[in-house]
Design an enzyme around this catalytic site. Structure first.
Site, mmCIF file in Angstrom:
data_model
loop_
_atom_site.group_PDB
_atom_site.id
_atom_site.type_symbol
_atom_site.label_atom_id
_atom_site.label_comp_id
_atom_site.label_asym_id
_atom_site.label_seq_id
_atom_site.Cartn_x
_atom_site.Cartn_y
_atom_site.Cartn_z
ATOM 1 N N ASP A 86 -7.020 4.507 -4.669
ATOM 2 C CA ASP A 86 -7.648 4.301 -3.358
ATOM 3 C C ASP A 86 -8.122 5.628 -3.062
ATOM 4 O O ASP A 86 -8.299 6.263 -4.125
ATOM 5 C CB ASP A 86 -6.615 3.835 -2.140
ATOM 6 C CG ASP A 86 -7.378 3.552 -0.923
ATOM 7 O OD1 ASP A 86 -8.009 2.409 -0.867
ATOM 8 O OD2 ASP A 86 -7.278 3.984 0.254
ATOM 9 N N LYS A 91 0.935 -1.083 -0.149
ATOM 10 C CA LYS A 91 0.042 0.015 0.045
ATOM 11 C C LYS A 91 0.968 1.241 0.228
ATOM 12 O O LYS A 91 1.964 1.044 0.445
ATOM 13 C CB LYS A 91 -0.935 -0.075 1.194
ATOM 14 C CG LYS A 91 -1.863 0.971 1.279
ATOM 15 C CD LYS A 91 -3.385 0.336 0.365
ATOM 16 C CE LYS A 91 -4.467 0.985 0.175
ATOM 17 N NZ LYS A 91 -5.677 0.427 -0.309
#
Ligand code: NDP
Length: 451
Positions: A163, A123
């Site tokens: 995201d 991430k």
């Protein structure tokens, strides 16, 4: 003290200022006690799995339209590459820090494992706030971000996606800069790309659609379906919009949506025409959800409270809840309100939107509860399908991708459900998802030796 507790204490002692990361680790470790009884050798795997393989932290300087220089922080967490290239989104939001990204990357390891596709966990992101910035400013920021990140990623090494705050526009700017720096058209280096340069059909819809496919499977275990079911959705971004669309496809009635300014309640139901309005409002006009209440009759708008949560949305009487905004947006008190209204099922669209207290309330009351790492895995699964198409240099049709997504969600549900049942924890999707996701990672890490 048992060995798992000792590992958790060490995680907290090493990084005491990372509460979101501790929360995510605790939830997984709590599920692993029975696994350790069966496989004592996996304790050393757990010790390693809580430590990121690599944490990259860099400066992102950029120039605004007025010529002022700004400096943001960029991050990429390459948490676990045991079963495939690191894979996970980039988040651009002022709240981004190492704790939030480590929690997201840690969750991603097990989520990606559950999809059945060969993807490790990662991430990244930045504390940059794209809100209110011009296209030119967003482009210059994305280019500067990629000028550092490019040396750490690649289609066989680490494959970022979008995201919160990172959609098709941002992915396009970053892909362009990567292509220029690398001097190669590496189609598979980012996912969530536009259709014209290697993106997959259904990728924008995938997280929301997948969430509803998963919730459909949960309802089926109780002999129920979405037909005529009232649904509370929070958020009005990518996940929320397409969850709403799929709920409508399956005959459900969505009655709420939110953004960081507040939430709307439409007792008559958000139909397709109203959803089109929300999509245009959020994706093109980049407006506030309060405008919905002005546009349509019988709708109430409630402004956000001091906390970054939805201030009363979970008090609406519904059968199904789909929190799709952000982490820790639904607390224990709100969970009690949903349970008091005879909620049947809740599936997390966002990552960790329910606090641990809320999860406890749902589980103790017998409400079906699905953790995001299982129920929102459709996004990354379709990113995996985008990578497959890039490797094959082929594009599948909308129907083909949607059918594969549906099959993957059915399979994740089955895997989590059956694993929980095997350990005598029937209906506990948190346990089932954590254990099923972990076992595959553990087997691969064991095979690789101490690396
Ligand atoms: P978007 O940026 O498209 O939408 C986020 C939505 O949540 C917006 O409505 C936003 O409001 C609201 N929101 C964000 N932060 C807060 C806050 N602090 N308080 C109240 N509302 C807030 O993001 P996505 O829809 O892509 O992501 C939503 C969640 O789903 C995240 O947790 C993400 O990690 C998770 N997720 C996303 C996937 C994807 O494929 N996109 C895949 C798997 C999980 P506003 O517009 O006012 O900012």
């Amino acid at each position: 003290m048992n060995a798992i507790d000792a590992i958790y204490d060490k995680v907290v002692a090493r990084d005491p200022d990372q509460p979101e990361f501790h929360q995510a680790v605790k939830e997984v470790l709590e599920s692993l006690e029975p696994v350790i009884e069966e496989h004592p050798e996996y304790i050393s795997i757990i010790e390693r799995v809580v430590e990121p393989e690599r944490l990259i932290h860099f400066r992102v300087p950029w120039v605004d339209d007025a010529g002022e220089i700004h400096v943001n922080r960029g991050f990429r967490i390459q948490f676990n590459g045991a079963i495939g290239p690191y894979k996970g989104g980039l988040r651009f939001h002022p709240s981004v820090n190492a704790s939030i990204l480590k929690f997201l990357a840690f969750e991603q390891i097990f989520k990606n494992s559950l999809t059945g596709l060969p993807m490790g966990g990662g991430k990244g992101g930045s504390d940059f706030n794209p809100k209110g910035k011009s296209d030119g400013e967003v482009m210059r920021f994305c280019q500067s971000f990629m000028m550092e990140l490019w040396r750490h990623i690649g289609q066989d090494c680490d494959v970022p996606a979008g995201d919160i705050g990172v959609g098709g526009r941002e992915i396009g700017y970053m892909f362009g800069m990567y292509k220029r720096l690398q001097n190669e058209f590496q189609g598979g280096v980012l996912t969530g790309k536009g259709r014209s340069y290697g993106g997959s059909l259904i990728r924008p819809e995938a997280t929301g659609y997948g969430l509803v496919y998963f919730a459909r499977e949960m309802l089926a275990t109780k002999g129920k379906s979405f037909e005529g079911t009232s649904v509370a959705i929070s958020g009005s971004g990518n996940v929320a919009q397409f969850a709403c669309e799929k709920v409508l496809d399956l005959g459900g009635i969505p009655v709420t949506m939110s953004d960081s300014s507040g939430w709307i309640h439409d007792p008559a139901g958000i139909d397709r025409e109203k959803l089109d309005y929300i999509m245009d409002l959020k994706n093109n006009r980049r407006g506030r959800i309060s405008e919905y209440a002005k546009k349509f009759d019988g709708v109430t708008f409630t402004a956000a409270g001091p906390e970054p949560t939805v201030n009363g949305l979970w008090g609406v009487n519904v059968d199904v809840a789909l929190p799709c905004a952000t982490q820790n947006e639904l607390n224990g008190e709100e969970a009690k309100m949903l349970v008091a209204n005879d909620l049947i099922a809740i599936a997390e669209g966002a990552n960790m939107p329910c606090t641990p207290e809320a999860v406890e309330v749902f589980q103790e009351s017998g409400v079906l509860f699905a953790p995001g790492k299982a129920s929102n895995a459709g996004g990354v699964a379709t990113s995996g399908l985008e990578m497959s198409q890039n490797s094959l240099r082929l594009s599948w049709t909308r129907e083909e991708v949607d059918a594969k997504l549906d099959a993957i969600m059915v399979n994740i549900h089955k895997n989590a459900y059956e694993t929980a049942k095997k350990y005598g924890r029937q209906g506990d999707y948190v346990f089932g998802a954590n254990v099923a996701g972990f076992l595959k990672i553990a087997e691969a890490m064991q095979a690789h030796g101490v690396v």
